[in-house]
Design a protein around this motif. Structure first.
Motif, PDB file in Angstrom:
ATOM      1  N   LEU A 174       0.843  -1.216   0.000  1.00 53.42           N
ATOM      2  CA  LEU A 174       0.000   0.000   0.000  1.00 53.42           C
ATOM      3  C   LEU A 174       0.867   1.251   0.000  1.00 53.42           C
ATOM      4  O   LEU A 174       0.530   2.254  -0.635  1.00 53.42           O
ATOM      5  CB  LEU A 174      -0.939  -0.003   1.217  1.00 53.42           C
ATOM      6  CG  LEU A 174      -2.063  -1.060   1.181  1.00 53.42           C
ATOM      7  CD1 LEU A 174      -2.750  -1.156   2.526  1.00 53.42           C
ATOM      8  CD2 LEU A 174      -3.073  -0.741   0.082  1.00 53.42           C
ATOM      9  N   GLY A 175       2.000   1.194   0.708  1.00 54.03           N
ATOM     10  CA  GLY A 175       2.916   2.340   0.752  1.00 54.03           C
ATOM     11  C   GLY A 175       3.532   2.641  -0.602  1.00 54.03           C
ATOM     12  O   GLY A 175       3.917   3.771  -0.895  1.00 54.03           O
ATOM     13  N   LEU A 176       3.615   1.601  -1.474  1.00 54.74           N
ATOM     14  CA  LEU A 176       4.163   1.796  -2.823  1.00 54.74           C
ATOM     15  C   LEU A 176       3.084   2.218  -3.820  1.00 54.74           C
ATOM     16  O   LEU A 176       3.322   2.263  -5.023  1.00 54.74           O
ATOM     17  CB  LEU A 176       4.830   0.498  -3.306  1.00 54.74           C
ATOM     18  CG  LEU A 176       6.118   0.112  -2.567  1.00 54.74           C
ATOM     19  CD1 LEU A 176       6.535  -1.303  -2.910  1.00 54.74           C
ATOM     20  CD2 LEU A 176       7.239   1.091  -2.898  1.00 54.74           C
ATOM     21  N   GLY A 177       1.884   2.489  -3.319  1.00 54.41           N
ATOM     22  CA  GLY A 177       0.812   2.972  -4.208  1.00 54.41           C
ATOM     23  C   GLY A 177       0.006   1.856  -4.832  1.00 54.41           C
ATOM     24  O   GLY A 177      -0.761   2.098  -5.773  1.00 54.41           O
ATOM     25  N   CYS A 178       0.145   0.612  -4.327  1.00 58.06           N
ATOM     26  CA  CYS A 178      -0.628  -0.507  -4.870  1.00 58.06           C
ATOM     27  C   CYS A 178      -2.125  -0.245  -4.650  1.00 58.06           C
ATOM     28  O   CYS A 178      -2.530   0.148  -3.564  1.00 58.06           O
ATOM     29  CB  CYS A 178      -0.190  -1.784  -4.172  1.00 58.06           C
ATOM     30  SG  CYS A 178      -1.142  -3.199  -4.693  1.00 58.06           S
ATOM     31  N   ARG A 179      -2.944  -0.448  -5.706  1.00 57.33           N
ATOM     32  CA  ARG A 179      -4.380  -0.137  -5.609  1.00 57.33           C
ATOM     33  C   ARG A 179      -5.271  -1.358  -5.784  1.00 57.33           C
ATOM     34  O   ARG A 179      -6.491  -1.223  -5.926  1.00 57.33           O
ATOM     35  CB  ARG A 179      -4.772   0.911  -6.676  1.00 57.33           C
ATOM     36  CG  ARG A 179      -4.126   2.280  -6.524  1.00 57.33           C
ATOM     37  CD  ARG A 179      -4.681   3.070  -5.352  1.00 57.33           C
ATOM     38  NE  ARG A 179      -4.045   2.692  -4.095  1.00 57.33           N
ATOM     39  CZ  ARG A 179      -4.536   2.960  -2.897  1.00 57.33           C
ATOM     40  NH1 ARG A 179      -5.666   3.602  -2.765  1.00 57.33           N
ATOM     41  NH2 ARG A 179      -3.893   2.591  -1.812  1.00 57.33           N
ATOM     42  N   SER A 180      -4.679  -2.548  -5.819  1.00 51.75           N
ATOM     43  CA  SER A 180      -5.497  -3.761  -5.890  1.00 51.75           C
ATOM     44  C   SER A 180      -4.779  -4.845  -5.117  1.00 51.75           C
ATOM     45  O   SER A 180      -3.645  -5.190  -5.437  1.00 51.75           O
ATOM     46  CB  SER A 180      -5.695  -4.184  -7.346  1.00 51.75           C
ATOM     47  OG  SER A 180      -6.166  -5.508  -7.398  1.00 51.75           O
ATOM     48  N   ILE A 181      -5.446  -5.358  -4.085  1.00 52.14           N
ATOM     49  CA  ILE A 181      -4.822  -6.360  -3.213  1.00 52.14           C
ATOM     50  C   ILE A 181      -5.695  -7.607  -3.181  1.00 52.14           C
ATOM     51  O   ILE A 181      -6.925  -7.510  -3.156  1.00 52.14           O
ATOM     52  CB  ILE A 181      -4.610  -5.757  -1.804  1.00 52.14           C
ATOM     53  CG1 ILE A 181      -3.344  -4.910  -1.822  1.00 52.14           C
ATOM     54  CG2 ILE A 181      -4.516  -6.834  -0.742  1.00 52.14           C
ATOM     55  CD1 ILE A 181      -3.006  -4.262  -0.519  1.00 52.14           C
ATOM     56  N   GLU A 182      -5.036  -8.759  -3.209  1.00 46.75           N
ATOM     57  CA  GLU A 182      -5.768 -10.024  -3.207  1.00 46.75           C
ATOM     58  C   GLU A 182      -5.801 -10.601  -1.793  1.00 46.75           C
ATOM     59  O   GLU A 182      -4.783 -10.631  -1.104  1.00 46.75           O
ATOM     60  CB  GLU A 182      -5.038 -10.998  -4.139  1.00 46.75           C
ATOM     61  CG  GLU A 182      -5.642 -12.371  -4.153  1.00 46.75           C
ATOM     62  CD  GLU A 182      -4.696 -13.395  -4.764  1.00 46.75           C
ATOM     63  OE1 GLU A 182      -5.183 -14.222  -5.515  1.00 46.75           O
ATOM     64  OE2 GLU A 182      -3.482 -13.356  -4.481  1.00 46.75           O
TER      65      GLU A 182
END
Length: 1002
Positions: free
Chosen positions: A346-354
């Motif tokens: 999330l800190g790296l800007g990830c916008r989709s998590i499984e």
């Protein structure tokens, strides 16, 4: 790979760190190859006379008075193959560009073309000659002999502050710490060795050093010759840049617009270490080096440090940064589930998590990556973490991909947990049935979307059966943990789903994929499919156009093959090129693929959303992901990359056996559509210490710039194998032109302190003039048959007649653009500049020739006219006459373009809009014409090609007109600033010339 060796032939391995050092090398003389107009090369010994008034060479058939060039007759010194003789075909492959230079001299502008044994020797001669040409008339004595320079005074003052006892000496240990503080990243051992050398040479050994020795050590250690050479090129006053020099450097070389003297003074006051320099507005070598290393001069376009793309397009028009198994720290199979992986992603800007939900031992669901994982994380803890960190790095929507492997009662607990913890952030509004596309990231800001299965509307019970996704079962199957049998005869597995969990799914309803035709007819915009890497790869290879078309309206998620039990990553570019939005990456696994993903999502403020290229978003457009050449309507670019040097490179891990020596080389890689993928490497810098000089030019053609990524990799040329030293990955669209430092990173993507590559970047059009994509100019020139882009027949008479009306305007548009481009290239070549030079540089170069001549021919620019003519009074030499003729051709072709562009543009857009009027009726017309199968496919492809070509060529023409107006503005601006313009008050307003262009509606 073939290994290459480079030898530095600088006498006694001398480091050139001042103009005085250049001139002393010239006074000693050295061997250079003299190139004749018949392309033959002769070795001669060149030397600067003791009085520093002329350069001589021997042996020569001429008498000694003729085998020389007087410094006062030198008009210009050019670096590289910049004259017709050096460009001639017979020679250009025999030596690298950086080993050639030319002296333009005499009233007839003759050229003495020379080739040196290395780029270092070229730098020394060019720096020395330019210095003498500028100041020879005023100061024939060797530079630096009179009063102490700005730099020496500053270093002495630093020494005085450190001399606490005021004894005139400081301990060596303090001197070492002082230099280390002034030059972070330099090794202590390197500084200590330098003091020992100097103490020995001056026969003053001991535990203390005097001021003069400290100054000498600092200058030798902290002067980077390549930056000093650059400073001398732009300096009009000895060894520093004045405000006007700095302004010129920023505008001409760095491509900055709207630079003011105030801005330059700000830079001086921020980076110049000496008080005197700051007060006088001078930037000396140390301040200039600090500026070039600073964030203000980054290779990464500062515009992209914040969100700068249109965020109001449908969600399906963006690439979305996506994680697969984000919680894992090790591999898929034996990895331990660890909560910190989510924070990191999330800190790296990830916008989709499984999230894969399993039945937990305590009656509450847990998140595993497989049932065998040594530990599990309670679902409640993961949701709490997501609530806390969801929007720290990006305000745009977060998509939680739920893969349900738990029983219905635990699903209910999961749903309650999501509602309670996420509250208002959870997006639960039903999709708008009258809309055709998903809402935009802007509309969904701060919201969390759940991607998962939904119960059919017919089901009224508290739970029901839905088809299951394949994802997540492979590991269970491998470990014998699978408790649900696949249905007999194949088909989709069925699972129980609770109503509570089903109701959380709104805009990302997971549905199984059947085929593209079924999706086109029946899939609703809020439904999305997940594809395994193998299945998506097959579509990308066999039917890329259908996959691109599918992704215009629907989201698709690609997950790694279950065979990747080591959690390795797929190449995201393989799927981005087909428009797939969500390519799920194993964030915990470093390497090339993760570098590409991390580098790509650095753009647009690292918000996790990147707008896809227009050619992939427009409803009607022709795009083949596997194209092998340029695309219709997308201007190809040339990337001219010069890798100059490396700084503070760390040793590769595991290379301890080789001691301190690193023998690096640099690989530059382009990743993008197949037509763009390429790799070039520099030679190996042998025994170069931590600061190797490469000085090598590389060139790449980029056909789809919006999807290209540039990756620098520094490797150690070890005989055992290439060992990784560092890397940096940057989207092509984020590159800044000019001289830049590349901040290197480790294999895991962490910054390496003070480790950089110094490079020069220029981006140009593939052929001829015109700015390459808002920066840098022209490409290569050569005799060739002009290629015209044309429309294709669809086989439907009424439609073909409409497109036929565009044949002539398409030819006219190409002629208008290419005539200007060819004229620009000719003018630049005659000015001795590269295709990447801009118009301001051309005018300044011509003015420099005129100002360096006692009997200067009178050439002026009449700035009272909108298209300023360059006028000569009296006789002028042949070269100057050719320059004036080329300038006149360029002005006339530009004028024709500016005055005709709007009418031709209008015809192209008219034809495009008339074609689009048929679009809605296309299926009715196809049926009427009886088109089916291959013929129908061909007709649809040709129709899309024609629409794309007309819009693209219209765009290019509009862009070319804006460039031509910009060139006129640069001519006015340069004419006024360099003194050859007259009647300058009528300079056109830049704001009027540079009016923003309205985009053509999609």
């Amino acid at each position: 790979k073939k290994k290459t060796v480079s030898f530095s032939s600088m006498p006694n391995d001398r480091k050139i760190n001042s103009t005085a050092a250049c001139i002393s090398l010239m006074l000693e003389g050295c061997e250079l190859k003299k190139v004749r107009s018949n392309s033959r090369m002769y070795s001669r010994f060149f030397v600067l006379d003791a009085d520093m008034r002329s350069v001589r060479w021997e042996p020569s058939k001429k008498d000694s008075e003729k085998a020389k060039i007087e410094i006062k007759s030198v008009k210009e010194v050019r670096v590289g193959k910049k004259t017709p003789v050096l460009r001639s075909n017979g020679l250009s492959d025999q030596f690298p560009d950086e080993c050639a230079f030319s002296i333009i001299y005499g009233d007839n502008y003759e050229s003495l073309d020379l080739v040196a044994s290395s780029a270092d020797v070229v730098s020394a001669w060019v720096m020395g000659l330019r210095y003498l040409v500028s100041y020879g008339k005023h100061s024939p004595e060797a530079p630096g002999t009179s009063h102490p320079s700005l730099r020496t005074s500053w270093i002495s003052s630093v020494f005085d502050l450190a001399d606490l006892e005021k004894s005139g000496h400081i301990p060596v240990s303090r001197a070492v710490q002082l230099i280390k503080a002034l030059n972070p990243g330099m090794k202590t051992s390197t500084i200590e060795l330098k003091f020992k050398e100097l103490q020995k040479a001056s026969e003053r050994p001991g535990a203390e050093v005097a001021c003069d020795l400290f100054v000498e050590a600092y200058c030798e250690l902290c002067t980077r010759p390549e930056i000093f050479f650059l400073l001398v090129q732009f300096s009009s006053n000895k060894e520093y840049l004045g405000v006007k020099d700095l302004l010129m450097f920023l505008e001409v070389e760095q491509g900055m617009e709207g630079v003011t003297e105030e801005k330059c003074l700000e830079i001086v006051s921020k980076y110049e270490p000496s008080k005197e320099g700051r007060e006088k507005g001078y930037l000396a070598i140390d301040g200039f080096t600090r500026y070039l290393l600073s964030a203000d001069c980054s290779i990464f376009d500062p515009q992209h440090r914040k969100v700068c793309q249109d965020m109001a397009q449908p969600l399906s028009h963006y690439y979305i940064s996506s994680a697969h198994s984000a919680c894992l720290l090790e591999d898929n199979f034996w990895g331990r589930s660890d909560i910190s992986g989510y924070i990191s992603a999330l800190g790296l800007g990830c916008r989709s998590i499984e999230l894969v939900l399993w039945d937990g031992p305590e009656g509450e669901p847990v998140v595993y990556t497989s049932p065998s994982a040594a530990s599990c994380v309670p679902f409640r803890a993961v949701v709490g973490l997501i609530d806390q960190h969801a929007f720290t790095a990006s305000a745009y929507p977060l998509i939680l991909c739920l893969v349900v492997r738990c029983s219905a009662p635990q699903q209910r607990l999961a749903a309650q947990c999501l509602r309670k913890t996420l509250g208002e952030k959870l997006y639960l509004e039903p999709p708008n049935p009258v809309a055709s596309y998903l809402p935009s990231p802007e509309e969904l800001k701060g919201r969390i979307l759940i991607k998962g299965k939904k119960l059919p509307p017919t089901c009224e019970d508290s739970e029901g059966e839905v088809s299951d996704e394949e994802e997540g079962w492979e590991l269970a199957r491998r470990l014998g943990q699978e408790d649900r049998e696949a249905p007999e005869g194949g088909g989709l597995r069925r699972v129980r789903l609770s109503r509570e969990l089903s109701e959380l799914v709104s805009l990302c309803q997971a549905v199984p994929f059947q085929d593209f035709e079924s999706s086109r007819r029946g899939q609703r915009y809020w439904e999305m499919c997940s594809f395994s890497e193998v299945e998506a790869g097959r579509f990308a290879n066999e039917c890329p156009a259908e996959l691109v078309s599918y992704n215009k309206r629907f989201l698709s998620r690609i997950y790694p093959s279950p065979m990747r039990i080591d959690a390795s990553n797929m190449n995201p570019q393989d799927f981005w090129k087909c428009g797939c939005q969500m390519v799920a990456m194993n964030y915990q696994t470093p390497g090339l693929m993760m570098d590409l993903n991390a580098g790509w999502f650095r753009q647009n403020g690292a918000c996790g959303y990147v707008l896809r290229p227009a050619i992939m978003r427009e409803e009607v457009s022709y795009f083949s992901a596997n194209a092998k050449d340029s695309l219709p309507g997308v201007p190809a670019q040339l990337l001219h990359l010069k890798v100059i040097s490396g700084q503070n490179l760390p040793k590769p891990k595991g290379s301890g056996a080789k001691g301190e020596v690193v023998e690096p080389y640099v690989c530059a890689e382009i990743h993008g559509i197949p037509a763009d993928c390429a790799e070039h490497r520099t030679k190996t810098a042998l025994q170069s210490g931590d600061n190797p000089i490469f000085d090598e030019s590389l060139e790449f053609q980029i056909n789809l710039p919006e999807l290209a990524v540039l990756r620098f990799v520094v490797l150690d040329d070890d005989y055992i194998g290439d060992e990784f030293i560092a890397q940096y990955t940057i989207p092509f669209e984020c590159l800044q032109p000019g001289y830049r430092h590349v901040p290197l990173q480790s294999l895991a993507g962490e910054p390496l302190p003070h480790a950089t590559l110094f490079v020069h970047v220029a981006i140009t059009d593939r052929r001829g003039g015109g700015k390459g994509h808002r920066r840098g100019l022209a490409g290569r020139r050569g005799r060739r048959v002009r290629e015209y882009t044309s429309t294709k027949a669809t086989g439907i008479k009424a439609i073909d007649e409409v497109f036929r009306t565009a044949t002539q305007p398409l030819r006219e548009a190409t002629d208008l653009r290419e005539n200007v481009q060819n004229a620009l290239v000719s003018f630049k070549e005659l000015c001795g500049l590269t295709p990447a030079a801009n118009m301001k540089q051309c005018i300044l170069t011509v003015s420099t020739w005129l100002l360096h001549s006692d009997s200067a021919p009178s050439v002026t620019l009449n700035l009272a006219e909108q298209y300023p003519p360059m006028e000569a009074q009296g006789p002028i030499p042949d070269l100057l006459r050719k320059v004036l003729t080329a300038y006149e051709t360029m002005i006339q072709t530009s004028r024709t373009l500016i005055e005709s562009a709007d009418a031709v543009y209008g015809k192209l857009i008219q034809a495009q809009q008339a074609g689009m009027d048929f679009h809605k009726e296309l299926h009715r017309i196809e049926t009427k014409e009886g088109l089916r199968g291959r013929k129908l496919q061909k007709a649809l492809e040709s129709f899309a090609w024609n629409i794309t070509v007309l819009k693209g060529q219209a765009d290019l023409l509009k862009h070319a007109k804006a460039e031509a107006l910009d060139n006129l503005w640069q001519i006015h601006n340069a004419g006024q600033s360099c003194g050859i313009g007259r009647n300058g008050s009528a300079s056109p307003e830049p704001s009027r010339l540079r009016a923003p262009l309205e985009p053509i509606p999609e």
